[in-house]
Design a protein around this motif. Structure first.
Motif, PDB file in Angstrom:
ATOM      1  N   ARG A   1      -5.291  -6.182  -1.937  1.00 39.15           N
ATOM      2  CA  ARG A   1      -6.424  -7.045  -0.610  1.00 39.15           C
ATOM      3  C   ARG A   1      -7.306  -7.855  -1.063  1.00 39.15           C
ATOM      4  O   ARG A   1      -7.067  -9.244  -0.724  1.00 39.15           O
ATOM      5  CB  ARG A   1      -7.061  -6.097  -0.215  1.00 39.15           C
ATOM      6  CG  ARG A   1      -6.272  -4.901   1.071  1.00 39.15           C
ATOM      7  CD  ARG A   1      -7.178  -3.894   1.763  1.00 39.15           C
ATOM      8  NE  ARG A   1      -8.096  -3.347   1.130  1.00 39.15           N
ATOM      9  CZ  ARG A   1      -7.625  -1.844   0.763  1.00 39.15           C
ATOM     10  NH1 ARG A   1      -6.136  -1.386   1.325  1.00 39.15           N
ATOM     11  NH2 ARG A   1      -8.779  -0.889   0.050  1.00 39.15           N
ATOM     12  N   ALA A   2      -8.320  -8.281  -1.563  1.00 36.65           N
ATOM     13  CA  ALA A   2      -8.739  -9.092  -2.632  1.00 36.65           C
ATOM     14  C   ALA A   2      -8.286 -10.342  -2.983  1.00 36.65           C
ATOM     15  O   ALA A   2      -8.427 -11.163  -2.581  1.00 36.65           O
ATOM     16  CB  ALA A   2     -10.380  -8.868  -3.201  1.00 36.65           C
TER      17      ALA A   2
ATOM     18  N   GLU B   1      -8.070   7.621  -7.634  1.00 35.88           N
ATOM     19  CA  GLU B   1      -9.037   6.518  -7.514  1.00 35.88           C
ATOM     20  C   GLU B   1      -8.060   4.869  -8.303  1.00 35.88           C
ATOM     21  O   GLU B   1      -8.910   4.283  -7.723  1.00 35.88           O
ATOM     22  CB  GLU B   1     -10.346   7.033  -8.736  1.00 35.88           C
ATOM     23  CG  GLU B   1     -10.993   8.611  -8.407  1.00 35.88           C
ATOM     24  CD  GLU B   1     -10.319   9.327  -8.823  1.00 35.88           C
ATOM     25  OE1 GLU B   1      -9.285  10.038  -9.562  1.00 35.88           O
ATOM     26  OE2 GLU B   1     -10.354  10.503  -8.764  1.00 35.88           O
TER      27      GLU B   1
ATOM     28  N   GLU C   1      -5.038  -0.564  -4.421  1.00 33.87           N
ATOM     29  CA  GLU C   1      -4.990  -1.377  -3.517  1.00 33.87           C
ATOM     30  C   GLU C   1      -6.449  -2.315  -2.813  1.00 33.87           C
ATOM     31  O   GLU C   1      -6.289  -3.592  -2.796  1.00 33.87           O
ATOM     32  CB  GLU C   1      -5.583  -0.383  -2.642  1.00 33.87           C
ATOM     33  CG  GLU C   1      -4.262   0.275  -1.947  1.00 33.87           C
ATOM     34  CD  GLU C   1      -4.310   1.047  -1.339  1.00 33.87           C
ATOM     35  OE1 GLU C   1      -3.978   1.757  -0.215  1.00 33.87           O
ATOM     36  OE2 GLU C   1      -5.217   2.530  -0.915  1.00 33.87           O
ATOM     37  N   GLU C   2      -8.131  -2.095  -3.741  1.00 32.36           N
ATOM     38  CA  GLU C   2      -8.773  -3.405  -3.252  1.00 32.36           C
ATOM     39  C   GLU C   2      -8.585  -4.229  -4.423  1.00 32.36           C
ATOM     40  O   GLU C   2      -9.004  -4.810  -3.353  1.00 32.36           O
ATOM     41  CB  GLU C   2      -9.854  -2.283  -3.974  1.00 32.36           C
ATOM     42  CG  GLU C   2     -10.843  -3.047  -3.317  1.00 32.36           C
ATOM     43  CD  GLU C   2     -12.219  -1.880  -4.135  1.00 32.36           C
ATOM     44  OE1 GLU C   2     -13.559  -2.861  -4.459  1.00 32.36           O
ATOM     45  OE2 GLU C   2     -12.648  -1.642  -4.414  1.00 32.36           O
ATOM     46  N   LEU C   3      -8.180  -3.840  -5.309  1.00 30.34           N
ATOM     47  CA  LEU C   3      -7.600  -5.621  -6.345  1.00 30.34           C
ATOM     48  C   LEU C   3      -6.525  -6.594  -5.606  1.00 30.34           C
ATOM     49  O   LEU C   3      -6.722  -7.972  -5.497  1.00 30.34           O
ATOM     50  CB  LEU C   3      -7.249  -5.100  -7.300  1.00 30.34           C
ATOM     51  CG  LEU C   3      -6.911  -6.465  -8.600  1.00 30.34           C
ATOM     52  CD1 LEU C   3      -8.209  -7.131  -8.720  1.00 30.34           C
ATOM     53  CD2 LEU C   3      -6.311  -5.488  -9.886  1.00 30.34           C
TER      54      LEU C   3
ATOM     55  N   SER D   1       1.305  -1.269   0.036  1.00 31.26           N
ATOM     56  CA  SER D   1      -0.089   0.288  -0.360  1.00 31.26           C
ATOM     57  C   SER D   1       0.910   1.083  -0.035  1.00 31.26           C
ATOM     58  O   SER D   1       0.891   2.253  -0.981  1.00 31.26           O
ATOM     59  CB  SER D   1      -0.448   0.024   1.149  1.00 31.26           C
ATOM     60  OG  SER D   1      -2.096   1.133   1.049  1.00 31.26           O
TER      61      SER D   1
ATOM     62  N   ALA E   1      -7.001   3.909  -5.025  1.00 27.67           N
ATOM     63  CA  ALA E   1      -7.990   2.717  -4.324  1.00 27.67           C
ATOM     64  C   ALA E   1      -7.712   1.665  -4.693  1.00 27.67           C
ATOM     65  O   ALA E   1      -7.921   0.734  -4.505  1.00 27.67           O
ATOM     66  CB  ALA E   1      -9.006   4.013  -4.638  1.00 27.67           C
ATOM     67  N   ALA E   2      -8.237   1.611  -5.981  1.00 26.68           N
ATOM     68  CA  ALA E   2      -9.400   0.808  -7.174  1.00 26.68           C
ATOM     69  C   ALA E   2      -7.766  -0.900  -7.104  1.00 26.68           C
ATOM     70  O   ALA E   2      -7.643  -2.283  -6.452  1.00 26.68           O
ATOM     71  CB  ALA E   2      -8.968   1.360  -8.314  1.00 26.68           C
TER      72      ALA E   2
ATOM     73  N   ASP F   1     -10.264  -8.473   7.019  1.00 21.82           N
ATOM     74  CA  ASP F   1     -10.085  -6.828   6.656  1.00 21.82           C
ATOM     75  C   ASP F   1     -11.133  -6.499   7.373  1.00 21.82           C
ATOM     76  O   ASP F   1     -12.187  -6.860   7.523  1.00 21.82           O
ATOM     77  CB  ASP F   1      -9.713  -6.985   5.485  1.00 21.82           C
ATOM     78  CG  ASP F   1      -8.697  -7.008   4.898  1.00 21.82           C
ATOM     79  OD1 ASP F   1      -7.688  -7.316   6.075  1.00 21.82           O
ATOM     80  OD2 ASP F   1      -8.406  -6.874   3.884  1.00 21.82           O
TER      81      ASP F   1
ATOM     82  N   SER G   1      -6.039 -12.362   0.260  1.00 19.23           N
ATOM     83  CA  SER G   1      -7.253 -12.863   0.560  1.00 19.23           C
ATOM     84  C   SER G   1      -7.424 -13.526   0.402  1.00 19.23           C
ATOM     85  O   SER G   1      -8.007 -14.806   1.155  1.00 19.23           O
ATOM     86  CB  SER G   1      -8.400 -12.110   1.337  1.00 19.23           C
ATOM     87  OG  SER G   1      -9.417 -12.196   2.081  1.00 19.23           O
TER      88      SER G   1
END
Length: 126
Positions: free
Chosen positions: A111-112, A101, A107-109, A89, A104-105, A126, A115
């Motif tokens: 993290r998912a 943006e 990071e979300e990708l 991150s 953020a996208a 999370d 996980s």
């Protein structure tokens, strides 16, 4: 500790080189020319063979990373207090080529995906 936690991580070095190559839209021939290592050395890396010390120095210099980054160690030593996701991150936020943006996208990708792929499925979510 066993061999999976100690030693030099050739695969990580090769992955870093490949990521930088792709990011800069270079060919492997370009990488060889810019880094000063032979194309055959890059091929050997892709096959999991360790580079000689001069090639390692040239490639890590080309990457702008310390060779120490590619040493396998116990996670506590390698990552310190920060988790791999925290470090990723931090790096993403420093990239001037990403919009807020986009950051953020990405990071979300990450993290998912992390996980979903982590081996300790019982770890807190999370």
């Amino acid at each position: 500790m066993d061999d999976r936690t100690n030693g030099f991580d050739v695969a990580a070095l090769h992955a870093a080189i490949d990521s930088e190559r792709r990011s800069r839209r270079l060919t492997w021939k370009d990488v060889a020319a810019e880094s000063g290592v032979s194309a055959s050395t890059l091929t050997r890396l892709s096959q999991g063979r360790q580079p000689d010390v001069n090639s390692l120095a040239a490639l890590t210099n080309w990457l702008g990373m310390s060779a120490d980054h590619f040493m396998r160690r116990e996670r506590v030593v390698q990552f310190g207090a920060a988790s791999p996701l925290a470090q990723i991150s931090s790096i993403i936020h420093q990239d001037p080529h990403l919009s807020p943006e986009g950051t953020a996208a990405l990071e979300e990708l990450i993290r998912a995906t992390y996980s979903r792929l982590r081996t300790d499925k019982d770890a807190p979510k999370d």
